[in-house]
Motif scaffolding. Sequence first.
Motif, PDB file in Angstrom:
ATOM      1  N   ASP A  98       0.730  -1.323  -0.061  1.00 19.76           N
ATOM      2  CA  ASP A  98       0.105  -0.037   0.047  1.00 19.76           C
ATOM      3  C   ASP A  98       1.045   1.136  -0.093  1.00 19.76           C
ATOM      4  O   ASP A  98       2.063   1.105   0.598  1.00 19.76           O
ATOM      5  CB  ASP A  98      -0.873   0.100   1.254  1.00 19.76           C
ATOM      6  CG  ASP A  98      -2.107   0.916   0.948  1.00 19.76           C
ATOM      7  OD1 ASP A  98      -2.976   0.441   0.363  1.00 19.76           O
ATOM      8  OD2 ASP A  98      -1.845   2.127   1.145  1.00 19.76           O
ATOM      9  N   LEU A 101       0.279   3.943   3.982  1.00 17.07           N
ATOM     10  CA  LEU A 101      -0.135   3.466   5.307  1.00 17.07           C
ATOM     11  C   LEU A 101       0.614   4.244   6.289  1.00 17.07           C
ATOM     12  O   LEU A 101       2.023   4.675   6.328  1.00 17.07           O
ATOM     13  CB  LEU A 101       0.247   2.100   5.440  1.00 17.07           C
ATOM     14  CG  LEU A 101      -0.595   1.089   4.553  1.00 17.07           C
ATOM     15  CD1 LEU A 101      -0.129  -0.423   4.895  1.00 17.07           C
ATOM     16  CD2 LEU A 101      -2.009   1.291   5.111  1.00 17.07           C
ATOM     17  N   SER A 104       0.334   3.291  12.531  1.00 21.40           N
ATOM     18  CA  SER A 104      -0.855   2.446  13.168  1.00 21.40           C
ATOM     19  C   SER A 104      -1.740   1.363  12.301  1.00 21.40           C
ATOM     20  O   SER A 104      -2.366   0.718  12.982  1.00 21.40           O
ATOM     21  CB  SER A 104      -1.790   3.491  13.898  1.00 21.40           C
ATOM     22  OG  SER A 104      -2.395   4.361  12.895  1.00 21.40           O
ATOM     23  N   SER A 105      -1.522   1.373  11.076  1.00 24.11           N
ATOM     24  CA  SER A 105      -2.224   0.737  10.005  1.00 24.11           C
ATOM     25  C   SER A 105      -1.383  -0.635   9.588  1.00 24.11           C
ATOM     26  O   SER A 105      -2.085  -1.382   8.573  1.00 24.11           O
ATOM     27  CB  SER A 105      -2.874   1.726   9.087  1.00 24.11           C
ATOM     28  OG  SER A 105      -3.762   2.552   9.401  1.00 24.11           O
ATOM     29  N   ARG A 107      -0.089  -2.900  10.624  1.00 29.14           N
ATOM     30  CA  ARG A 107       0.014  -4.286  11.133  1.00 29.14           C
ATOM     31  C   ARG A 107      -1.705  -4.903  10.603  1.00 29.14           C
ATOM     32  O   ARG A 107      -2.018  -6.070  10.844  1.00 29.14           O
ATOM     33  CB  ARG A 107      -0.060  -4.484  12.625  1.00 29.14           C
ATOM     34  CG  ARG A 107       1.404  -4.187  12.974  1.00 29.14           C
ATOM     35  CD  ARG A 107       1.599  -4.241  14.433  1.00 29.14           C
ATOM     36  NE  ARG A 107       2.807  -3.588  14.855  1.00 29.14           N
ATOM     37  CZ  ARG A 107       3.996  -4.459  14.973  1.00 29.14           C
ATOM     38  NH1 ARG A 107       3.937  -5.648  14.998  1.00 29.14           N
ATOM     39  NH2 ARG A 107       5.238  -3.954  15.228  1.00 29.14           N
ATOM     40  N   GLY A 108      -2.562  -4.086   9.867  1.00 28.39           N
ATOM     41  CA  GLY A 108      -3.947  -4.275   9.825  1.00 28.39           C
ATOM     42  C   GLY A 108      -3.970  -4.960   8.242  1.00 28.39           C
ATOM     43  O   GLY A 108      -3.812  -4.119   7.356  1.00 28.39           O
ATOM     44  N   SER A 110      -6.480  -5.272   6.595  1.00 23.86           N
ATOM     45  CA  SER A 110      -7.374  -4.475   5.685  1.00 23.86           C
ATOM     46  C   SER A 110      -7.245  -3.288   4.951  1.00 23.86           C
ATOM     47  O   SER A 110      -7.767  -2.567   4.248  1.00 23.86           O
ATOM     48  CB  SER A 110      -8.614  -4.351   6.621  1.00 23.86           C
ATOM     49  OG  SER A 110      -8.195  -3.461   7.669  1.00 23.86           O
ATOM     50  N   HIS A 111      -6.036  -2.855   5.738  1.00 19.20           N
ATOM     51  CA  HIS A 111      -5.450  -1.445   5.134  1.00 19.20           C
ATOM     52  C   HIS A 111      -4.736  -1.639   3.864  1.00 19.20           C
ATOM     53  O   HIS A 111      -4.279  -0.446   3.310  1.00 19.20           O
ATOM     54  CB  HIS A 111      -4.470  -0.853   6.315  1.00 19.20           C
ATOM     55  CG  HIS A 111      -5.293  -0.471   7.547  1.00 19.20           C
ATOM     56  ND1 HIS A 111      -6.610   0.379   7.489  1.00 19.20           N
ATOM     57  CD2 HIS A 111      -5.315  -0.985   8.755  1.00 19.20           C
ATOM     58  CE1 HIS A 111      -6.805   0.524   8.554  1.00 19.20           C
ATOM     59  NE2 HIS A 111      -6.199  -0.605   9.562  1.00 19.20           N
ATOM     60  N   TYR A 112      -4.527  -2.555   3.372  1.00 18.58           N
ATOM     61  CA  TYR A 112      -3.570  -2.940   2.015  1.00 18.58           C
ATOM     62  C   TYR A 112      -4.374  -3.145   0.965  1.00 18.58           C
ATOM     63  O   TYR A 112      -5.403  -4.046   1.005  1.00 18.58           O
ATOM     64  CB  TYR A 112      -2.625  -4.231   2.408  1.00 18.58           C
ATOM     65  CG  TYR A 112      -1.693  -4.085   3.318  1.00 18.58           C
ATOM     66  CD1 TYR A 112      -1.693  -3.996   4.700  1.00 18.58           C
ATOM     67  CD2 TYR A 112      -0.243  -4.053   3.042  1.00 18.58           C
ATOM     68  CE1 TYR A 112      -0.843  -3.694   5.613  1.00 18.58           C
ATOM     69  CE2 TYR A 112       0.736  -3.511   3.740  1.00 18.58           C
ATOM     70  CZ  TYR A 112       0.444  -3.611   5.107  1.00 18.58           C
ATOM     71  OH  TYR A 112       1.644  -3.675   6.043  1.00 18.58           O
TER      72      TYR A 112
END
Length: 125
Positions: A98, A101, A104-105, A107-108, A110-112
């Motif tokens: 992504d 990012l 804080s995002s 490791r998630g 869904s953020h990629y």
Amino acid sequence: VQLQASGGGLVQAGGYLRLSCAASGRTFSSYVVGWFRQAPGKEREFVAAIRWSSRITYYTDSVKGRFTISRDSDKDTVYLQMNSLKPEDTAVYYCAADSSLIQSSIRGWSHYDYWGQGTLVTVSS
């Protein structure tokens, strides 16, 4: 950007593998590239990530000291060197990327926005 993951296989506990995630279509130059894994019956979990421009790396606690994420700008490829493998590392491993990012995002999953196909890692005991 298209991602191509490779390098999975069957290995005995204590062994090693190196996964590769190659980019095509665009370069990784401003991206965060992460590795996630999903074992049967379990949720997808964060493994490691690297911020391409700064080379800052992030790891989940269970792989710290065993796994190393790195990148090769000439080949536009991110690697995940996995040493001292354990049976609990068995999973399908996915690379993702992504371009925007925040920390804080990272490791998630869904953020990629971009994902490669998975590559299966099987560690036998």
